[in-house]
Design an enzyme around this catalytic site. Structure first.
Site, mmCIF file in Angstrom:
data_model
loop_
_atom_site.group_PDB
_atom_site.id
_atom_site.type_symbol
_atom_site.label_atom_id
_atom_site.label_comp_id
_atom_site.label_asym_id
_atom_site.label_seq_id
_atom_site.Cartn_x
_atom_site.Cartn_y
_atom_site.Cartn_z
ATOM 1 N N CYS A 383 8.035 -1.829 5.145
ATOM 2 C CA CYS A 383 6.889 -2.348 4.393
ATOM 3 C C CYS A 383 6.570 -3.763 4.878
ATOM 4 C CB CYS A 383 7.162 -2.268 2.897
ATOM 5 S SG CYS A 383 5.644 -2.185 1.951
ATOM 6 N N HIS A 520 8.366 3.124 1.959
ATOM 7 C CA HIS A 520 9.755 2.829 1.568
ATOM 8 C C HIS A 520 10.607 4.087 1.675
ATOM 9 C CE1 HIS A 520 9.328 -1.270 0.014
ATOM 10 N NE2 HIS A 520 8.093 -0.897 -0.296
ATOM 11 N N GLU A 522 13.695 4.398 1.765
ATOM 12 C CA GLU A 522 14.981 4.335 1.056
ATOM 13 C C GLU A 522 14.969 5.100 -0.266
ATOM 14 O OE1 GLU A 522 12.912 1.839 1.611
ATOM 15 O OE2 GLU A 522 12.880 0.335 0.002
HETATM 16 N N1 GLN Z 1 3.754 -7.880 0.251
HETATM 17 C C1 GLN Z 1 3.356 -6.781 1.078
HETATM 18 C C2 GLN Z 1 2.174 -6.030 0.487
HETATM 19 O O1 GLN Z 1 1.875 -6.156 -0.668
HETATM 20 C C3 GLN Z 1 4.521 -5.831 1.321
HETATM 21 C C4 GLN Z 1 4.996 -5.145 0.089
HETATM 22 C C5 GLN Z 1 6.338 -4.496 0.235
HETATM 23 O O2 GLN Z 1 7.089 -4.824 1.153
HETATM 24 N N2 GLN Z 1 6.672 -3.597 -0.659
HETATM 25 O O3 GLN Z 1 1.546 -5.283 1.180
#
Ligand code: GLN
Length: 555
Positions: A383, A520, A522
């Site tokens: 992410c 994500h 995970e």
């Molecule tokens: N801050 C980034 C966004 O909002 C990444 C978010 C995250 O890593 N879950 O896109």
């Protein structure tokens, strides 16, 4: 008919109620029952989505896009039932629903009160969570009540489940209470008094526990168990010792050997085959007999609280088991990383930059991605970790010196990561957002699928289609994709409708293993299969180690 087990906690928090509930669920599942779990959180936030992971630990995301308590992660890792929006609710959510009903006039002019309106609403939510009356209804729903008995805020929940057990009858509900039995070193004794008091508190509310799970740093001798039984009115076989263990996979067997599942099935009149915990024994064996070790640098901001990355830690451990190695994770604070101090990463077999929000520590993460790219150290960016790798590549390889994300530099010249205003969710609904939208409701959330390009590392791992869960607001900016591609970055998966970047990587002849994913992964790893992406990442770390990669990186 769905039967319910209510799990409450006493004395202090953080005793492992989530693991205890998940373990009981796992044992019951091994007896052939269809089991689900529901978590009730007593705080006023509508969901944990806007809460700091410092305070509350990780926000776990389900396929249907719910931002939930991290205990739901334990549940999904311990049982086969998938969790969703209905499996976690808070006091705030209950009140929101009651107030909506009140505004609609559903209460027909009555005075709206905690009893019965709030407590009835809680019971409705619990039944919905167990899918009572639906084709997929569970045989047993384990309802974990957050907080500690005696707190003001959990009272309506306890009152609601007391009423529920009264309405459903004694053989359809059961109560399990988790308590703490401290060892007082000066006296050389285990003390049962806090347990006596918390059970009294529970009885004041009208709840008699069927079983007590007594947490202690050691096994509780029979004499103390007898004493607890006498004072709490719980039969001695219901006083179960839960001592500290080196792996959570030992908990199901620990509870089973002391008869917890037998006791619950007797109480609920459930006739099932005996439990079979062989697969748990195998996990324990695998954890305790690694054939090697890999050392991962996790470069993040919330480095002082490993609960912030709960699922990620678990996913890495699962992948370790798949590769028969122990995974050692060092949390490296990204604020300590500068081009001058970057050599601190040289001792690791791989670098991981996890998800995160906000500007703090960003340049350190970008530096870490650069270090991994230039030194051919395996890199996994999750992410935010994909976004920083993109920024790094844009700056250093594509020649876009001022590249950034509009999350950190709204006015930057090259917003390679930016807010997109529209995307389509898994349910086909088009969602919209802009910079002024509520923080609580503007994330790309939940599971979405996209096609994976053939011939890429991502394709070797995922095959033709990738379906993973999302939780973010910003995206790789479509406008820069061609420029980044021309500079050599591989975009290996894009969403079908909006062309949002899901996976980036470096060609394998340039770098042995460098990937960033916008989702994500995970959240979908299990101890049984691990997760293909993490399995491949740990394998890459091992390969790097066997090539003597650490030395090369230092040179
Ligand atoms: N801050 C980034 C966004 O909002 C990444 C978010 C995250 O890593 N879950 O896109």
């Amino acid at each position: 008919m769905t039967k319910f087990v209510f799990v409450t906690g006493g004395v202090v928090s953080s005793l492992g109620k989530g693991i205890a509930s998940a373990s009981l669920a796992a044992i019951l599942e091994s007896r052939g029952l269809k089991v689900t779990l529901i978590k009730l959180d007593p705080y006023i936030n509508v969901d944990p989505g806007t809460m700091s992971p410092f305070q509350h630990g990780e926000v776990f995301v389900t396929d249907d896009g719910a931002e939930t308590d991290l205990d739901l992660g334990h549940y999904e890792r311990f049982v086969t039932t998938r969790m969703g929006k209905v499996n976690n609710f808070t006091t705030g959510r209950i009140y929101q629903s009651v107030l909506e009903k009140e505004r609609r006039g559903d209460y027909l002019g009555k005075t709206v009160q905690v009893i019965p309106h709030v407590t009835n609403e809680i019971q409705e939510f619990i039944k919905r969570g167990a899918r009572v009356g639906e084709p997929g209804a569970a045989d047993v729903a384990i309802v974990e009540i957050g907080g500690t008995v005696g707190d003001i805020e959990s009272l309506p929940f306890l009152e609601a489940v007391r009423q529920m057990s009264l309405r459903m009858g004694p053989n359809n509900t059961s109560f399990v209470h988790l308590t703490y039995v401290p060892w007082i070193a000066a006296a050389g004794e285990l003390k049962t008094k806090p347990t006596q008091h918390t059970v009294q508190k529970l009885r004041e509310i009208g709840i008699q526990a069927d079983a007590l799970l007594c947490r202690a740093d050691r096994r509780i001798p029979d004499e103390e168990r007898g004493k607890i039984s006498l004072f709490t009115n719980v039969p001695e076989w219901g006083v179960i010792s839960m001592w500290d263990v080196n792996t959570i996979y030992k908990v199901p067997r620990m509870l089973h050997e002391q008869g917890l599942d037998g006791l619950i099935c007797d109480k609920l009149r459930l006739n099932t085959p005996p439990a079979n915990l062989q697969r748990w024994d195998q996990l324990v064996h695998e954890t305790e007999h690694p054939q090697g070790e890999v050392h991962i640098a996790m470069v993040g901001k919330y480095v002082d609280l490993s609960d912030s990355y709960k699922s990620l830690n678990e996913a890495l451990r699962h992948a370790g088991m798949k590769n028969h190695v122990r995974v050692k994770i060092d949390y490296v604070d990204s604020e300590t990383i500068t081009p001058d101090s970057i050599s601190q990463l040289a001792k690791y077999d791989a670098v991981l930059v996890p998800g995160g929000f906000g500007k703090r520590g960003i340049e350190g993460k970008i530096t870490a991605a650069r270090f991994a790219r230039e030194n051919k150290v395996p890199y996994l960016g999750i992410c935010l970790g994909m976004q920083v790798a993109t920024i790094e590549y844009a700056r250093d390889v594509a020649g876009l010196q001022d590249a950034n994300s509009t999350e950190f530099e709204p006015q930057c010249e090259h917003p390679v990561i930016a807010l997109i205003t529209e995307w389509q969710g898994a349910d086909g609904v088009v969602n919209r957002r802009d910079a002024s939208s509520d923080l609580g409701g503007t994330m790309r959330l939940g599971a979405q699928s996209s096609d994976v390009s053939k011939g890429t590392l991502a394709h070797q791992i995922y095959g033709d289609v990738v379906t993973e869960r999302h939780r973010h607001r910003y995206e790789a900016n479509v406008k820069y994709l061609d420029q980044l591609r021309q500079a050599g970055l591989v975009i290996s998966a894009l969403t079908q409708r909006e062309q949002l970047t899901e996976i980036i990587e470096l060609p394998q002849d340039v770098h042995p293993w460098f990937m960033g994913v916008q989702f994500h992964p995970e959240f979908k790893s299990t101890p049984w299969d691990g997760h293909p992406l993490f399995n491949a990442f740990i394998k890459a770390a091992l390969d790097h180690q066997s090539r003597g990669g650490k030395l090369k990186a230092v040179a």
